[in-house]
Design an enzyme around this catalytic site. Structure first.
Site, PDB file in Angstrom:
ATOM      1  N   GLU A 181       0.831  -1.213   0.000  1.00 53.81           N
ATOM      2  CA  GLU A 181       0.000   0.000   0.000  1.00 53.81           C
ATOM      3  C   GLU A 181       0.856   1.249   0.000  1.00 53.81           C
ATOM      4  O   GLU A 181       2.037   1.225   0.358  1.00 53.81           O
ATOM      5  CB  GLU A 181      -0.961   0.033   1.182  1.00 53.81           C
ATOM      6  N   GLU A 326       4.454  -0.333   1.440  1.00 57.28           N
ATOM      7  CA  GLU A 326       4.564  -0.618  -0.008  1.00 57.28           C
ATOM      8  C   GLU A 326       4.472  -2.110  -0.310  1.00 57.28           C
ATOM      9  O   GLU A 326       4.380  -2.507  -1.468  1.00 57.28           O
ATOM     10  CB  GLU A 326       5.890  -0.096  -0.614  1.00 57.28           C
TER      11      GLU A 326
END
Lengths: 371, 371
Positions: A181, A326
């Protein structure tokens, strides 16, 4: 746009169809692991992981499989409250960095041969970049300190978009998924969700995110406390979907949908750090059967993550003090998933190798009457 | 055979020539890491690892480097005391398994593109296998419950043989080394060495090895206690080389030499589990400067390893409950070493990527007068 009731029914059907792990495949994997040329149990949790993978896959998990990390990006209205060390613009800038290949997730993805799918679930500004999958439920959530982050329809659409990413991955032959994310403000949303769904005190679940100082950390805690009180979700026992709408995020909802989709498609899903784990919390609260499909990765330095892992009964494999998100921790852990599959498939058995197994052939050197 | 005094002087010269890490290279790496597109410090100990690697190498550590695990194999006379769940024969059988490619270390080595060097430091029976580097100081140590495991000359030869393996690796262009071992009985030798060199109680440092039951565990503790008392090395403050001779092993001595050699050749050396960590303990007791060249890998399920890591001030990166040895944990951790090198070299900087850095560009969204 489909009607809310139709979408809700679709989600219910997906959840109802999720199956438990395949016990016969797990027994087969355990039997195989126990025949390999190593002391019984000596690969520890790698053996348990191999058995879990077999239970998910329905047979010994294959080696050198296609892997994908899905990086869900979205913005957060609550950044208006000054809860992040970075401006919202960074979300879009990092999405561009992902498409250019310069972010940590790109580097680790290349190393681990993991495909990266970047999904714009609701970045404030449309980057228009060709490498980005455009869902864009809306241009960031609303400020949950003032109102609900999402309507029920928006949250449901985000969940189902995540589910569809898992479906597409399955159709593309992906055998292992990971959650990733990007969203400035999303540790604030995750902390609020975690507090609402676990009942833990806000002081335990709010951390420094990308790097707040003490004063800003106290402010972030206060924002979360006020939001929980305003939405009346600070009393424990909260409906998970309602909490997701009120204080969640578009990328968090999408990751919860991705996780449920992975379970529906019988794909193991490696869970990254704090935000991803909050999505996993939402997923298992909505769909407890999804738990068996979760694979932990690393323990984040973001305070709250260790507590959340304990709450979820997941024990991370890697501890490097990372707190980047991430999907970086999850992609690193995919190396361990691949290792578990490989040892199960490729190691010699005692019989293959002509190695003595203590069960069958007692030591020549054990002085029998000594003890 | 060279004279003991000559060998001893050679070792002293090697140790005296070992240099501290390159501070300028470390500062360069830290500066680079701080410019990368991620919140400051958010890759945690991976950043510290990147800085350490630069300090060892004398510049940013390169990517996709040649890696080798050196698997030192030897037998232990103390197996006569019935301290292992497996017979001594298994050492030679596993050496054969390594050359055939069927062991866990082979599988993980293939996965991680890590070369495997198998060294016979003193297996009971000469396997005569072409894939094995034959040193064979002697056919296993003597039973240290009855006499010294090795003479001073034998232990010194084993240390220097390990050193030469590091020299050869350096000449072959190897940029990262890992320690591995095989030797039925070697957790007993390691426990005895650890107790002698740390002063920890035997009950804390003796574990189940390849899988002892409670009764045999108590017997193993008793054998170690008796050996320490007999050799008069149970009173703390013990000369490390003397302890190595009395209760060590040929593969443990060779690994200590490999570690010192890695430091001499400025090659990072990834330390596997309990036996390898005992070799690291011997190495840093003999040569404190070697410490900076050590990279921890995983935390073993063998009791004593967690305590030994604390004692050495090393914090393992992986926790999978493994206790297999062979170098399996170290080879898994080489993926993290490679990751640290790659992020440092390949990630975009804030400037490259046009991403806002909080230091330079304060948030547009931070309500300035609110707090």
């Amino acid at each position: 746009m489909e009607d809310f009731k139709v979408l809700e029914q679709k989600l219910q059907e997906i959840i109802a169809a999720i199956q438990p792990l395949d016990k016969a495949a797990m027994e087969k994997a355990r039997a195989r692991v126990d025949l390999l040329t190593k002391p019984l149990g000596s690969l520890g949790r790698m053996e348990d992981l191999a058995v879990q993978l077999a239970g998910i896959h329905g047979d010994l998990f294959p080696v050198d499989t296609a892997k994908r990390v899905v990086v869900m990006a979205a913005d957060h209205g609550v950044t208006e409250e000054g809860i992040s060390a970075y401006p919202s613009e960074v979300t879009a800038q990092m999405v561009a960095n992902f498409t250019a290949g310069g972010a940590a997730i790109n580097v680790l993805g290349r190393q681990g041969k993991v495909e990266i799918e970047v999904v714009d679930m609701g970045v404030k500004v449309d980057t228009g970049l060709p490498g980005v999958k455009k869902i864009r439920i809306k241009s960031g959530t609303d400020n949950f300190r003032r109102q609900a982050a999402m309507t029920r329809s928006e949250a449901l659409q985000a969940l189902l978009a995540g589910f569809e990413c898992a479906e597409e991955a399955a159709a593309a032959g992906i055998k292992v998924l990971a959650t990733g994310e990007m969203g400035i403000g999303n540790t604030t949303a995750s902390s609020a969700l975690m507090a609402a769904l676990t009942g833990y005190d806000v002081s335990l679940v709010v951390g420094r995110g990308t790097g707040l100082d003490d004063q800003k950390l106290r402010h972030k805690q206060q924002v979360v406390e006020e939001a929980l009180a305003m939405h009346n979700i600070n009393e424990g026992k909260v409906d998970p979907f309602a909490a997701l709408c009120k204080v969640g995020g578009l990328e968090i909802a999408a990751l919860a949908g991705l996780i449920i989709g992975a379970a529906a498609k019988r794909i193991p899903v490696v869970i990254d750090g704090f935000i991803s784990s909050t999505a996993a919390l939402v997923a298992v609260k909505i769909c407890p059967e999804a738990f068996s499909y979760l694979i932990p990765s690393h323990i984040s330095a973001e305070s709250g993550h260790a507590l959340l892992m304990d709450y979820l009964n997941l024990k991370p494999y890697i501890n490097m003090g990372m707190r980047l998100g991430e999907g970086t921790g999850a992609v690193l852990a995919m190396h361990l998933v691949e290792a578990a599959a490989r040892v199960t498939n490729e190691m010699a058995t005692f019989e293959d190798a002509g190695v003595s197994n203590k069960e069958e052939e007692p030591s020549l050197f054990e002085p029998k009457g000594e003890r």
